[in-house]
Scaffold this motif. Structure first.
Motif, mmCIF file in Angstrom:
data_model
loop_
_atom_site.group_PDB
_atom_site.id
_atom_site.type_symbol
_atom_site.label_atom_id
_atom_site.label_comp_id
_atom_site.label_asym_id
_atom_site.label_seq_id
_atom_site.Cartn_x
_atom_site.Cartn_y
_atom_site.Cartn_z
ATOM 1 N N LYS A 79 26.014 53.420 54.156
ATOM 2 C CA LYS A 79 24.963 53.284 53.155
ATOM 3 C C LYS A 79 25.316 52.340 52.006
ATOM 4 C CE LYS A 79 22.936 57.808 54.002
ATOM 5 N NZ LYS A 79 21.512 57.503 54.111
ATOM 6 N N PHE A 80 26.602 52.152 51.762
ATOM 7 C CA PHE A 80 27.066 51.360 50.623
ATOM 8 C C PHE A 80 28.198 50.434 51.055
ATOM 9 C CE2 PHE A 80 25.497 55.367 48.937
ATOM 10 C CZ PHE A 80 24.658 54.949 47.920
ATOM 11 N N GLU A 81 28.443 49.430 50.235
ATOM 12 C CA GLU A 81 29.577 48.538 50.457
ATOM 13 C C GLU A 81 30.844 49.227 49.948
ATOM 14 O OE1 GLU A 81 31.427 44.371 48.713
ATOM 15 O OE2 GLU A 81 29.501 45.074 47.963
ATOM 16 N N ALA A 82 31.822 49.383 50.816
ATOM 17 C CA ALA A 82 33.107 49.947 50.395
ATOM 18 C C ALA A 82 33.848 48.900 49.574
ATOM 19 C CB ALA A 82 33.930 50.353 51.610
ATOM 20 N N VAL A 83 34.502 49.355 48.506
ATOM 21 C CA VAL A 83 35.311 48.476 47.661
ATOM 22 C C VAL A 83 36.645 49.179 47.393
ATOM 23 C CG1 VAL A 83 33.344 47.339 46.552
ATOM 24 C CG2 VAL A 83 34.325 49.383 45.503
ATOM 25 N N PRO A 84 37.681 48.419 47.090
ATOM 26 C CA PRO A 84 38.943 49.083 46.725
ATOM 27 C C PRO A 84 38.723 49.967 45.494
ATOM 28 C CG PRO A 84 39.292 46.737 47.126
ATOM 29 C CD PRO A 84 37.809 46.957 47.111
ATOM 30 N N ALA A 85 39.264 51.153 45.521
ATOM 31 C CA ALA A 85 39.068 52.090 44.404
ATOM 32 C C ALA A 85 39.546 51.505 43.085
ATOM 33 C CB ALA A 85 39.771 53.408 44.695
ATOM 34 N N ALA A 86 40.552 50.653 43.130
ATOM 35 C CA ALA A 86 41.057 50.023 41.901
ATOM 36 C C ALA A 86 40.003 49.122 41.260
ATOM 37 C CB ALA A 86 42.319 49.219 42.199
ATOM 38 N N LEU A 87 39.016 48.695 42.040
ATOM 39 C CA LEU A 87 37.959 47.825 41.526
ATOM 40 C C LEU A 87 36.665 48.577 41.223
ATOM 41 C CD1 LEU A 87 38.448 44.719 43.843
ATOM 42 C CD2 LEU A 87 39.415 45.152 41.574
ATOM 43 N N ALA A 88 36.683 49.889 41.352
ATOM 44 C CA ALA A 88 35.478 50.684 41.058
ATOM 45 C C ALA A 88 35.065 50.483 39.613
ATOM 46 C CB ALA A 88 35.734 52.161 41.340
ATOM 47 N N GLN A 89 33.769 50.270 39.423
ATOM 48 C CA GLN A 89 33.203 50.074 38.094
ATOM 49 C C GLN A 89 32.335 51.267 37.727
ATOM 50 O OE1 GLN A 89 30.990 46.426 38.317
ATOM 51 N NE2 GLN A 89 32.714 45.271 39.101
ATOM 52 N N ARG A 90 32.007 51.347 36.454
ATOM 53 C CA ARG A 90 31.154 52.436 35.982
ATOM 54 C C ARG A 90 29.875 52.477 36.810
ATOM 55 N NH1 ARG A 90 27.796 52.968 31.091
ATOM 56 N NH2 ARG A 90 28.309 50.799 30.753
ATOM 57 N N GLY A 91 29.566 53.653 37.337
ATOM 58 C CA GLY A 91 28.386 53.844 38.161
ATOM 59 C C GLY A 91 28.634 53.767 39.653
ATOM 60 N N ASP A 92 29.808 53.304 40.071
ATOM 61 C CA ASP A 92 30.120 53.273 41.497
ATOM 62 C C ASP A 92 30.487 54.682 41.962
ATOM 63 O OD1 ASP A 92 29.671 50.547 41.744
ATOM 64 O OD2 ASP A 92 31.789 50.012 41.527
ATOM 65 N N ILE A 93 30.391 54.898 43.261
ATOM 66 C CA ILE A 93 30.736 56.182 43.865
ATOM 67 C C ILE A 93 32.228 56.167 44.184
ATOM 68 C CG2 ILE A 93 30.333 57.711 45.827
ATOM 69 C CD1 ILE A 93 27.566 56.312 46.074
ATOM 70 N N VAL A 94 32.916 57.249 43.853
ATOM 71 C CA VAL A 94 34.353 57.346 44.123
ATOM 72 C C VAL A 94 34.654 58.694 44.757
ATOM 73 C CG1 VAL A 94 36.657 57.430 43.083
ATOM 74 C CG2 VAL A 94 34.965 55.819 42.208
ATOM 75 N N MET A 95 35.548 58.674 45.738
ATOM 76 C CA MET A 95 36.051 59.902 46.357
ATOM 77 C C MET A 95 37.538 59.998 46.044
ATOM 78 S SD MET A 95 36.070 61.077 50.351
ATOM 79 C CE MET A 95 34.301 61.222 50.483
ATOM 80 N N SER A 96 37.959 61.146 45.534
ATOM 81 C CA SER A 96 39.362 61.413 45.254
ATOM 82 C C SER A 96 39.706 62.767 45.848
ATOM 83 C CB SER A 96 39.610 61.421 43.743
ATOM 84 O OG SER A 96 40.916 61.859 43.450
ATOM 85 N N SER A 97 40.673 62.797 46.739
ATOM 86 C CA SER A 97 41.068 64.040 47.419
ATOM 87 C C SER A 97 39.872 64.748 48.046
ATOM 88 C CB SER A 97 41.780 64.980 46.446
ATOM 89 O OG SER A 97 42.955 64.399 45.964
ATOM 90 N N GLY A 98 38.955 63.973 48.604
ATOM 91 C CA GLY A 98 37.782 64.545 49.256
ATOM 92 C C GLY A 98 36.661 64.925 48.310
ATOM 93 N N LEU A 99 36.878 64.829 47.009
ATOM 94 C CA LEU A 99 35.877 65.169 46.008
ATOM 95 C C LEU A 99 35.106 63.908 45.642
ATOM 96 C CD1 LEU A 99 34.918 67.480 44.075
ATOM 97 C CD2 LEU A 99 36.574 66.593 42.437
ATOM 98 N N LEU A 100 33.792 63.959 45.763
ATOM 99 C CA LEU A 100 32.954 62.788 45.515
ATOM 100 C C LEU A 100 32.371 62.848 44.118
ATOM 101 C CD1 LEU A 100 31.914 60.378 47.215
ATOM 102 C CD2 LEU A 100 29.855 61.724 47.623
ATOM 103 N N GLY A 101 32.359 61.705 43.436
ATOM 104 C CA GLY A 101 31.796 61.646 42.101
ATOM 105 C C GLY A 101 31.393 60.243 41.725
ATOM 106 N N ILE A 102 31.197 60.045 40.430
ATOM 107 C CA ILE A 102 30.745 58.769 39.897
ATOM 108 C C ILE A 102 31.798 58.232 38.922
ATOM 109 C CG2 ILE A 102 28.979 57.681 38.444
ATOM 110 C CD1 ILE A 102 27.982 58.322 41.236
#
Length: 140
Positions: A79-102
């Motif tokens: 559904k979305f373009e995957a990006v390196p987590a280090a490049l995540a910007q405000r408003g992007d979707i992030v998963m950490s240890s299986g927990l999904l957030g913004i």
């Protein structure tokens, strides 16, 4: 699906009433929270096929197998373009240890608990474990 010009104000307005809302499978869990944030920013619900389809952890896993791509990360990859987590910007979707957030800049907002308080929790970027991220696109 692209962010509206006032996406940051729309996201902040979405987050505010959820600060103390407790976790509830299918109503206020990591998937519905992140999808709601994307909808607030873009006006488009990216996960409508999952709404009202589960109310337990087992039901969530079944819905991901039946309606998604088997698991949450693979479903988001579709559904979305995957990006390196280090490049995540405000408003992007992030998963950490299986927990999904913004992503909210230096931290992640997710549904969880801290001590006796339930609702949105903040996880500092330095504490993200096995992070994955997906870009919520900007309009042109």
């Amino acid at each position: 699906m692209h962010r509206c010009p006032d996406w940051d104000a729309r996201l902040a307005a979405y987050l505010e009433p959820l600060r103390l809302r407790p976790f509830a499978w299918g109503k206020h869990d990591c998937c519905t929270f992140a999808a709601g944030a994307v909808e607030a920013m873009t006006g488009v619900d990216p996960m409508p096929e999952f709404r009202g389809r589960y109310s337990t952890a087992i039901g969530s896993a079944r819905a991901l197998r039946r309606l998604g791509r088997g698991d949450l990360a693979s479903t988001l990859d579709g559904k979305f373009e995957a990006v390196p987590a280090a490049l995540a910007q405000r408003g992007d979707i992030v998963m950490s240890s299986g927990l999904l957030g913004i992503c909210w800049g230096p931290f992640l907002f997710a549904v969880g608990s801290e001590g006796d308080r339930e609702g949105l929790i903040r996880i500092e970027r330095a504490k993200w474990m096995e992070p994955r991220a997906w870009r919520v696109a900007y309009g042109f």
